[in-house]
Scaffold this active site. Structure first.
Site, PDB file in Angstrom:
ATOM      1  N   ASP A  65       0.835  -1.201   0.000  1.00 58.77           N
ATOM      2  CA  ASP A  65       0.000   0.000   0.000  1.00 58.77           C
ATOM      3  C   ASP A  65       0.869   1.250   0.000  1.00 58.77           C
ATOM      4  O   ASP A  65       1.991   1.220   0.497  1.00 58.77           O
ATOM      5  CB  ASP A  65      -0.829   0.058   1.293  1.00 58.77           C
ATOM      6  CG  ASP A  65      -2.185  -0.596   1.155  1.00 58.77           C
ATOM      7  OD1 ASP A  65      -2.462  -1.174   0.101  1.00 58.77           O
ATOM      8  OD2 ASP A  65      -2.962  -0.530   2.124  1.00 58.77           O
ATOM      9  N   TYR A  67       1.917   4.795   1.727  1.00 60.68           N
ATOM     10  CA  TYR A  67       1.860   5.274   3.105  1.00 60.68           C
ATOM     11  C   TYR A  67       0.539   6.016   3.319  1.00 60.68           C
ATOM     12  O   TYR A  67       0.064   6.728   2.428  1.00 60.68           O
ATOM     13  CB  TYR A  67       3.023   6.222   3.394  1.00 60.68           C
ATOM     14  CG  TYR A  67       4.389   5.574   3.336  1.00 60.68           C
ATOM     15  CD1 TYR A  67       4.713   4.503   4.168  1.00 60.68           C
ATOM     16  CD2 TYR A  67       5.368   6.048   2.468  1.00 60.68           C
ATOM     17  CE1 TYR A  67       5.979   3.926   4.128  1.00 60.68           C
ATOM     18  CE2 TYR A  67       6.638   5.469   2.419  1.00 60.68           C
ATOM     19  CZ  TYR A  67       6.932   4.409   3.254  1.00 60.68           C
ATOM     20  OH  TYR A  67       8.185   3.832   3.209  1.00 60.68           O
ATOM     21  N   PHE A  78       7.832   2.636  -0.823  1.00 60.15           N
ATOM     22  CA  PHE A  78       8.838   2.819   0.236  1.00 60.15           C
ATOM     23  C   PHE A  78       9.407   4.233   0.318  1.00 60.15           C
ATOM     24  O   PHE A  78      10.148   4.545   1.245  1.00 60.15           O
ATOM     25  CB  PHE A  78       9.995   1.809   0.094  1.00 60.15           C
ATOM     26  CG  PHE A  78       9.587   0.380   0.285  1.00 60.15           C
ATOM     27  CD1 PHE A  78       9.353  -0.125   1.553  1.00 60.15           C
ATOM     28  CD2 PHE A  78       9.404  -0.472  -0.804  1.00 60.15           C
ATOM     29  CE1 PHE A  78       8.959  -1.444   1.736  1.00 60.15           C
ATOM     30  CE2 PHE A  78       9.005  -1.798  -0.630  1.00 60.15           C
ATOM     31  CZ  PHE A  78       8.783  -2.284   0.647  1.00 60.15           C
ATOM     32  N   HIS A 187      10.206  -9.080   4.707  1.00 59.91           N
ATOM     33  CA  HIS A 187       9.909  -7.659   4.523  1.00 59.91           C
ATOM     34  C   HIS A 187      10.822  -6.829   5.413  1.00 59.91           C
ATOM     35  O   HIS A 187      11.181  -7.257   6.516  1.00 59.91           O
ATOM     36  CB  HIS A 187       8.437  -7.408   4.890  1.00 59.91           C
ATOM     37  CG  HIS A 187       7.916  -6.093   4.414  1.00 59.91           C
ATOM     38  ND1 HIS A 187       8.115  -4.926   5.128  1.00 59.91           N
ATOM     39  CD2 HIS A 187       7.206  -5.743   3.318  1.00 59.91           C
ATOM     40  CE1 HIS A 187       7.558  -3.925   4.481  1.00 59.91           C
ATOM     41  NE2 HIS A 187       6.996  -4.388   3.380  1.00 59.91           N
TER      42      HIS A 187
END
Length: 220
Positions: A65, A67, A78, A187
């Site tokens: 998703d 932020y 990211f 992750h």
């Protein structure tokens, strides 16, 4: 259907824009922006594509998703804009890069510099409601970004796909491993980074692969 996306991607993805799911997705997104706060800003939804044309992609980093906090998302997985504190996952990415190849940890979390070198920073879902992670999942974005991954897998060769966490691994399950380098790890989230992200050395491995094939490595 006129979708404001970088021209080379517009050509590659043209069939998607005419499908019913995408038309429904477009209506959902338009309504969501009218009804409340949604990230990123509308002009940044396809920002990853704007910075990284189809023929220039070298590396794909899959996120989930955008932020969902104020001022963070700007269309690159990211990444955050200059002046915004790097979130924990990105901080861990920087730590791994420093340990892997010795690059000093930068103060800025803006990854446009990667994108301009051929790193496609692709989230599976390209919009999200403020303070509501996962709120735009299951609305059609995943089908669209699956088409992006499929096009890269089928029409390009010798790309590096970085798949971090189970979600990304599942999304990349059908990438042609005979044509591309698939790098998988946990992750970089603080909840999982110590379970296999730290020490994965994906950044040096990606550059070694690119150099072996006569391509310019990424300045991480």
């Amino acid at each position: 259907m006129n979708v404001r996306i970088e021209e080379s991607w517009k050509m590659v993805l043209a069939p998607e824009f005419e499908q019913d799911y995408f038309k429904e997705l477009k209506e959902f997104v338009r309504a969501a922006y009218l009804a409340g706060t949604v990230y990123p800003a509308p002009k940044d939804i396809f920002n990853a594509f704007a910075h990284c044309p189809f023929a220039k992609v070298k590396v794909v980093i899959l996120g989930q998703d955008p932020y969902h906090g104020v001022g963070q998302a700007h269309g690159l997985s990211f990444s955050v804009r200059d002046g915004v504190r790097p979130p924990p996952s990105l901080q861990n990415m920087y730590k791994e890069i420093a340990d892997d190849i010795g690059t000093p940890i930068p103060s800025s979390g803006n990854l446009e510099r990667w994108a301009k070198q051929g790193v496609l920073l692709l989230n599976a879902t390209l919009t999200v409601a403020a303070s509501s992670p996962g709120s735009h999942q299951g609305k059609g974005w995943e089908q669209f970004t699956d088409a992006v991954v499929k096009a890269l897998s089928e029409e390009r060769e010798h790309l590096v796909f970085m798949l971090w966490g189970n979600y990304a691994k599942q999304k990349g399950a059908h990438i042609n491993r005979d044509k591309h380098l698939i790098l998988e790890a946990a992750h970089p989230s603080p909840f999982s980074a110590y379970n296999g992200f730290f020490g994965c050395k994906h950044f040096s491995k990606a550059n070694a692969y690119l150099k072996e094939r006569g391509q310019t490595p990424i300045e991480w």
